[in-house]
Scaffold this motif. Structure first.
Motif, PDB file in Angstrom:
ATOM      1  N   ARG A 141       7.171  -8.150  -4.756  1.00 41.91           N
ATOM      2  CA  ARG A 141       7.795  -7.157  -5.633  1.00 41.91           C
ATOM      3  C   ARG A 141       6.976  -5.867  -5.612  1.00 41.91           C
ATOM      4  N   LEU A 142       7.657  -4.741  -5.788  1.00 39.92           N
ATOM      5  CA  LEU A 142       6.986  -3.436  -5.726  1.00 39.92           C
ATOM      6  C   LEU A 142       5.824  -3.315  -6.696  1.00 39.92           C
ATOM      7  N   GLU A 143       5.961  -3.888  -7.884  1.00 37.32           N
ATOM      8  CA  GLU A 143       4.871  -3.749  -8.857  1.00 37.32           C
ATOM      9  C   GLU A 143       3.595  -4.454  -8.403  1.00 37.32           C
ATOM     10  N   ASN A 144       3.676  -5.289  -7.379  1.00 30.76           N
ATOM     11  CA  ASN A 144       2.495  -5.986  -6.868  1.00 30.76           C
ATOM     12  C   ASN A 144       1.885  -5.334  -5.633  1.00 30.76           C
ATOM     13  N   LEU A 145       2.452  -4.231  -5.161  1.00 22.98           N
ATOM     14  CA  LEU A 145       1.963  -3.608  -3.928  1.00 22.98           C
ATOM     15  C   LEU A 145       0.481  -3.251  -4.010  1.00 22.98           C
ATOM     16  N   SER A 146       0.016  -2.804  -5.160  1.00 20.70           N
ATOM     17  CA  SER A 146      -1.400  -2.420  -5.295  1.00 20.70           C
ATOM     18  C   SER A 146      -2.340  -3.600  -5.032  1.00 20.70           C
ATOM     19  N   LEU A 147      -1.863  -4.819  -5.195  1.00 17.78           N
ATOM     20  CA  LEU A 147      -2.694  -6.000  -4.944  1.00 17.78           C
ATOM     21  C   LEU A 147      -3.078  -6.138  -3.472  1.00 17.78           C
ATOM     22  N   VAL A 199       0.869   3.453  -2.800  1.00 15.14           N
ATOM     23  CA  VAL A 199       1.003   3.111  -4.216  1.00 15.14           C
ATOM     24  C   VAL A 199       1.004   4.386  -5.065  1.00 15.14           C
ATOM     25  N   GLU A 200       0.093   5.310  -4.769  1.00 13.96           N
ATOM     26  CA  GLU A 200       0.039   6.573  -5.515  1.00 13.96           C
ATOM     27  C   GLU A 200       1.332   7.361  -5.335  1.00 13.96           C
ATOM     28  N   PHE A 201       1.847   7.425  -4.116  1.00  9.45           N
ATOM     29  CA  PHE A 201       3.110   8.129  -3.863  1.00  9.45           C
ATOM     30  C   PHE A 201       4.237   7.500  -4.683  1.00  9.45           C
ATOM     31  N   LEU A 202       4.310   6.181  -4.691  1.00  8.21           N
ATOM     32  CA  LEU A 202       5.353   5.493  -5.454  1.00  8.21           C
ATOM     33  C   LEU A 202       5.221   5.724  -6.958  1.00  8.21           C
ATOM     34  N   ASN A 203       3.989   5.836  -7.444  1.00  9.78           N
ATOM     35  CA  ASN A 203       3.768   6.116  -8.868  1.00  9.78           C
ATOM     36  C   ASN A 203       4.202   7.528  -9.238  1.00  9.78           C
ATOM     37  N   PRO A 228      16.406  -4.737  -3.458  1.00 11.81           N
ATOM     38  CA  PRO A 228      15.823  -3.559  -4.097  1.00 11.81           C
ATOM     39  C   PRO A 228      14.832  -4.017  -5.173  1.00 11.81           C
ATOM     40  N   GLY A 229      13.701  -3.335  -5.237  1.00 10.78           N
ATOM     41  CA  GLY A 229      12.627  -3.736  -6.148  1.00 10.78           C
ATOM     42  C   GLY A 229      11.594  -4.599  -5.451  1.00 10.78           C
ATOM     43  N   GLN A 230      11.856  -4.949  -4.204  1.00  9.72           N
ATOM     44  CA  GLN A 230      10.917  -5.721  -3.398  1.00  9.72           C
ATOM     45  C   GLN A 230      10.537  -4.897  -2.165  1.00  9.72           C
ATOM     46  N   PHE A 231       9.533  -5.370  -1.433  1.00  2.77           N
ATOM     47  CA  PHE A 231       9.118  -4.714  -0.194  1.00  2.77           C
ATOM     48  C   PHE A 231       8.746  -5.787   0.816  1.00  2.77           C
ATOM     49  N   VAL A 232       8.690  -5.377   2.067  1.00  2.00           N
ATOM     50  CA  VAL A 232       8.195  -6.230   3.134  1.00  2.00           C
ATOM     51  C   VAL A 232       7.205  -5.405   3.949  1.00  2.00           C
ATOM     52  N   ILE A 233       6.100  -6.010   4.323  1.00  4.24           N
ATOM     53  CA  ILE A 233       5.099  -5.355   5.171  1.00  4.24           C
ATOM     54  C   ILE A 233       5.132  -6.037   6.534  1.00  4.24           C
ATOM     55  N   PHE A 234       5.289  -5.228   7.576  1.00  7.86           N
ATOM     56  CA  PHE A 234       5.226  -5.720   8.949  1.00  7.86           C
ATOM     57  C   PHE A 234       3.988  -5.142   9.622  1.00  7.86           C
ATOM     58  N   PHE A 235       3.143  -6.012  10.122  1.00  9.15           N
ATOM     59  CA  PHE A 235       1.922  -5.633  10.828  1.00  9.15           C
ATOM     60  C   PHE A 235       2.213  -5.603  12.334  1.00  9.15           C
ATOM     61  N   PRO A 236       1.279  -5.072  13.140  1.00 11.34           N
ATOM     62  CA  PRO A 236       1.533  -5.016  14.587  1.00 11.34           C
ATOM     63  C   PRO A 236       1.877  -6.372  15.216  1.00 11.34           C
ATOM     64  N   GLN A 237       1.461  -7.464  14.630  1.00 11.35           N
ATOM     65  CA  GLN A 237       1.759  -8.781  15.194  1.00 11.35           C
ATOM     66  C   GLN A 237       3.111  -9.341  14.738  1.00 11.35           C
ATOM     67  N   ASP A 238       3.874  -8.545  13.990  1.00  7.19           N
ATOM     68  CA  ASP A 238       5.138  -9.013  13.413  1.00  7.19           C
ATOM     69  C   ASP A 238       6.337  -8.361  14.093  1.00  7.19           C
TER      70      ASP A 238
END
Length: 148
Positions: A5-11, A23-27, A117-127
């Motif tokens: 969830r987006l609210e957990n991105l800072s973690l 995170v700062e941009f989203l805030n 919506p309200g969630q995110f996915v992170i894809f790294f170079p290995q994904d």
């Protein structure tokens, strides 16, 4: 790949210190009200591509990977599914260094995940990931590109 969830991105800032800039941009900004376009955040190291993307079926979605950048993708107008295959399981295809992308033609994903919506996915170079899978004709989405 990470989904949360987006609210957990800072973690996840400990993974890459540039995530804190996202995170700062989203805030400071409401993605729903921003115009489609490219938003520089920290030069070529962190930027946002806010787009209206054409919806695709699983059959039409194309797997891709990036070497230089990490993607944080956020669907805004509707849920979006993504195909996923680890890079180590993908065949060799030509890398476009100028666009930092390898597209894998007709190679199909091993699995699929859906992000709301309200969630995110992170894809790294290995994904390996196949974005924009949705029954919608278009989907508004945010793609943060972060130097790996």
């Amino acid at each position: 790949m990470i989904i949360d969830r987006l609210e957990n991105l800072s973690l996840y800032a400990a993974i890459n210190p540039l995530f804190a800039d996202v995170v700062e941009f989203l805030n400071d900004h409401d993605l729903q009200t921003l115009e489609v376009g490219k938003y520089p955040i920290q030069g070529n190291n962190v930027f946002l591509n806010l787009q209206m993307a054409k919806g695709r079926s699983q059959e039409a979605a194309v797997l891709e990977t990036h070497i230089e950048m990490i993607d944080i993708q956020i669907p805004l107008s509707a849920e979006e599914s993504f195909g996923y295959t680890p890079l180590q399981d993908l065949p060799d295809f030509e890398y476009n260094a100028e666009k930092d992308i390898t597209k894998y033609g007709d190679t199909k994903a091993q699995t699929y995940v859906t992000v709301k919506p309200g969630q995110f996915v992170i894809f790294f170079p290995q994904d390996g990931h196949a974005p924009c899978i949705t029954p919608q004709a278009e989907i508004k989405k945010a793609i943060f590109k972060i130097k790996a």
